[in-house]
Design a protein around this motif. Structure first.
Motif, PDB file in Angstrom:
ATOM      1  N   ARG A 127       0.872  -6.862   1.420  1.00 35.02           N
ATOM      2  CA  ARG A 127       1.280  -6.506   0.071  1.00 35.02           C
ATOM      3  C   ARG A 127       2.713  -5.976   0.089  1.00 35.02           C
ATOM      4  NH1 ARG A 127      -1.681  -9.505  -0.608  1.00 35.02           N
ATOM      5  NH2 ARG A 127      -3.850  -9.447  -1.289  1.00 35.02           N
ATOM      6  N   ILE A 129       5.735  -3.944  -1.931  1.00 30.32           N
ATOM      7  CA  ILE A 129       6.050  -2.989  -2.995  1.00 30.32           C
ATOM      8  C   ILE A 129       7.560  -2.812  -3.050  1.00 30.32           C
ATOM      9  CG2 ILE A 129       5.910  -0.574  -3.725  1.00 30.32           C
ATOM     10  CD1 ILE A 129       3.111  -0.458  -2.621  1.00 30.32           C
ATOM     11  N   ALA A 169       1.330  -1.185   2.650  1.00 29.49           N
ATOM     12  CA  ALA A 169       2.235  -2.202   2.121  1.00 29.49           C
ATOM     13  C   ALA A 169       3.543  -2.226   2.903  1.00 29.49           C
ATOM     14  CB  ALA A 169       2.526  -1.932   0.643  1.00 29.49           C
TER      15      ALA A 169
END
Length: 446
Positions: A127, A129, A169
């Motif tokens: 992920r 960010i 992340a």
């Protein structure tokens, strides 16, 4: 279908394991120049970052977009303007920078979202960010040059970045910052990466760049890369260089590496994006591939402690198995650990030897002299021998001796002379294995 050969893969994987353990939970700020992205290196680089992420390393990824802005400006019939090694960002250039940043962010997020079978991204769930983690201020007017919308990092929201990293992340930073009034500033990738590494007190700052590193001879393009520079040496080198104006100038990335190390970042690296897998090679091999700047030499020659027992056992075990060394148990090494000298590099033991004194005979035995095959031929054996000689002299010994079945020529070239086993001190002679028929070699200490 490619074959995996256990005799090469297994030793390699075991050699990598200490680095995997050492770096789990560490924070790396990794920056890739826009030139690397333009050269088509993004997908492979993202795969390597994903591997580091899977190994438990916290990653902040900073990307550059110098050539992408130039391309946007050229498409609009504008020319790129630079001064003092920085872009002069007028209103048109700012628009181009925003377009380039948005497009690259899209490409990077798409690369991290891949999961094709038979690729390093298979089964990965990474992920990304990103956000307004940076506060910036204008460069202003320097030597009469107005840099307009070009800026410098004022503050990094380190706490927010750490919270994002703690969720598992990867944090993605573009070279953009904003003022408290909402004004956008075009920043340099190098400034963003360095400032972020300092704010986080990162364990590593890594630049993937157009240059292969710092060459040992700056005026020779064929000179070998200096794989490790002590901070003091890097500072002296930087002081001797002219102010950089191009990313290919020696001082361009070096100045940021020095700044980061001065401010508490343990290690900073300059790597070539042109070499596939450069990031993995630098992180997970002994010598790496680019240049690393450190506050002090990572390789240390020192007396062993109880914490080194496991590393010594792992180092000598292959040599015991093939008969080069006499087998020693963990209990023996723990008992005798005060006799050992080790060479440690980045938390991994790469060489060792023990000195057993026989003070009544004014001599001592150097035993278990071992250097990892990974670094043999680099002089570590001689460095250990010299330290053992120093320890022996400090004890008042007049000679040291070794027992060997396979390496007598190495010792003879370093001043040892063969003697009859009857020469041995009485206490050692009683333990001599006549079946093994080890050669006894002695070196006088002067």
């Amino acid at each position: 279908m490619s074959l995996v050969f256990p005799h090469t893969f297994v030793p390699w994987f075991r050699a990598v394991a200490p680095y995997i353990h050492a770096y789990r939970g560490k924070t790396f700020v990794v920056a890739m120049s826009g030139e690397g992205i333009a050269a088509g290196r993004l997908n492979a680089f993202v795969q390597d970052l994903s591997i580091l992420h899977a190994m438990g390393i916290h990653i902040v990824f900073v990307y550059g977009f110098r050539p992408q802005i130039n391309e946007q400006l050229a498409a609009k019939g504008q020319t790129s303007r630079f001064s003092h090694g920085m872009r002069i960002t007028d209103a048109v250039a700012l628009d181009c920078a925003q377009e380039a940043a948005g497009q690259l962010r899209f490409e990077i997020e798409a690369s991290f979202s891949q999961g094709l079978p038979n690729t390093p991204m298979a089964n990965a769930a990474v992920r990304i960010i990103s956000g307004n983690f940076l506060t910036a201020r204008p460069v202003g007017v320097v030597d009469g040059v107005d840099f307009m919308h070009s800026g410098i990092v004022r503050k990094v929201d380190a706490a927010a970045i750490r919270r994002a990293l703690d969720t598992g992340a990867i944090v993605l930073l573009s070279p953009f910052g904003f003022s408290p009034t909402g004004e956008a500033f075009n920043l340099s990738m190098e400034d963003v990466a360095t400032s972020t590494a300092i704010a986080l007190q990162a364990d590593k700052l890594v630049f993937l760049t157009e240059v292969p590193g710092i060459r040992e001879k700056l005026d020779d393009p064929e000179s070998p890369i200096d794989t490790e520079l002590a901070l003091a040496d890097a500072e002296r080198l930087l002081a001797s260089l002219p102010n950089p104006t191009q990313p290919t100038d020696t001082a361009f990335y070096l100045q940021h590496c020095v700044k980061a190390c001065r401010a508490g970042v343990e290690r900073s690296h300059i790597l070539p994006f042109a070499v596939d897998g450069a990031l993995l090679m630098e992180i997970y091999t002994h010598d790496g591939i680019g240049t690393m700047i450190v506050d002090e030499k990572l390789e240390s020659l020192r007396e062993a402690t109880a914490d080194d027992v496991g590393g010594i056992l792992q180092l000598i075990e292959p040599f015991e198995r093939d008969g080069t060394l006499v087998k020693r148990s963990r209990t023996e090494i723990e008992r005798d650990i005060g006799y050992y000298t080790v060479i440690e590099h980045d938390g991994v033991i790469f060489g060792c030897a023990a000195l057993y004194p026989y003070p009544e005979a004014r001599t001592g035995e150097m035993a278990a002299l071992t250097v990892s095959p990974e670094v043999q031929g680099q002089g570590d054996g001689e460095r250990i021998l010299k330290r053992i000689e120093q320890r022996a002299k400090a004890m008042g010994l007049e000679s040291i001796f070794v027992l060997t079945t396979r390496t007598m020529h190495w010792f003879i070239r370093r001043g040892f002379q063969p003697v009859d086993p009857d020469w041995l001190p009485e206490a050692r002679k009683r333990k001599y294995n006549w079946d093994r028929r080890s050669q006894v070699l002695v070196k006088r200490l002067v």
